[in-house]
Design an enzyme around this catalytic site. Structure first.
Site: not given
Ligand code: AMP
Ligand code: ZN
Length: 148
Positions: A108, A110
């Site tokens: 993903h 950001h």
């Molecule tokens: P990372 O630390 O780069 O793995 O970021 C994962 C991101 O996914 C975090 O910013 C979370 O807030 C986001 N996240 C986790 N679960 C969900 C969800 N169900 N819907 C949208 N964002 C999510």
């Protein structure tokens, strides 16, 4: 696929579930390959994510065609966030692996609108510009990366 030991398997993958519509998301756009949706714990209003619909852990295992597609759509998403919020800037971040801060083991990107003096900190260490690296070190490291 390349998995980090501490990461969950695709059966438990929350972003696979979002891609399949099994759990809700606030969708910005989608196509056959990817989708963009709002981050559920935004560090700033407007913080959103771009993911491939197919499961890849991160940049270590993603197919080149998929990442090329993501790159095109990332530029579009970044411009949309910029147009919607008119921030001072927009940050794109990808964490590859737990050691880089990756918590969700599905690739993903950001996209985060930023304003000068905002709460969110993404900073290089203080004083990192005190000393330029010697050219021979930079050349050696460039060769190491290029040949790896
Ligand atoms: P990372 O630390 O780069 O793995 O970021 C994962 C991101 O996914 C975090 O910013 C979370 O807030 C986001 N996240 C986790 N679960 C969900 C969800 N169900 N819907 C949208 N964002 C999510
Ligand atoms: Zn997944």
């Amino acid at each position: 696929m390349v998995y980090n030991r501490t990461m969950s398997e695709p059966a438990d993958c929350i972003f696979c579930k979002i891609a399949k519509g099994e759990i809700p998301s606030s969708l910005i756009f989608e196509d056959d390959v990817c989708m963009a949706f709002m981050d559920i714990f935004p560090v700033k209003a407007g913080h959103c994510l771009l993911i491939p619909k197919k499961h890849y852990t991160n940049m270590f295992d993603v197919d080149p065609e998929v990442v090329a597609h993501l790159g095109r759509r990332l530029a579009e998403l970044t411009r949309k966030v910029n147009a919607a919020f008119k921030p001072d800037g927009v940050l794109n971040i990808v964490a590859n692996g737990v050691g880089a801060g990756q918590e969700v083991p599905h690739l993903h990107i950001h996209v985060i609108p930023r304003n000068e003096g905002d709460e969110f900190r993404f900073q290089f260490p203080k004083n990192y510009r005190d000393e330029m690296a010697p050219r021979e070190d930079l050349d050696r490291l460039a060769r190491l990366i290029g040949e790896s």
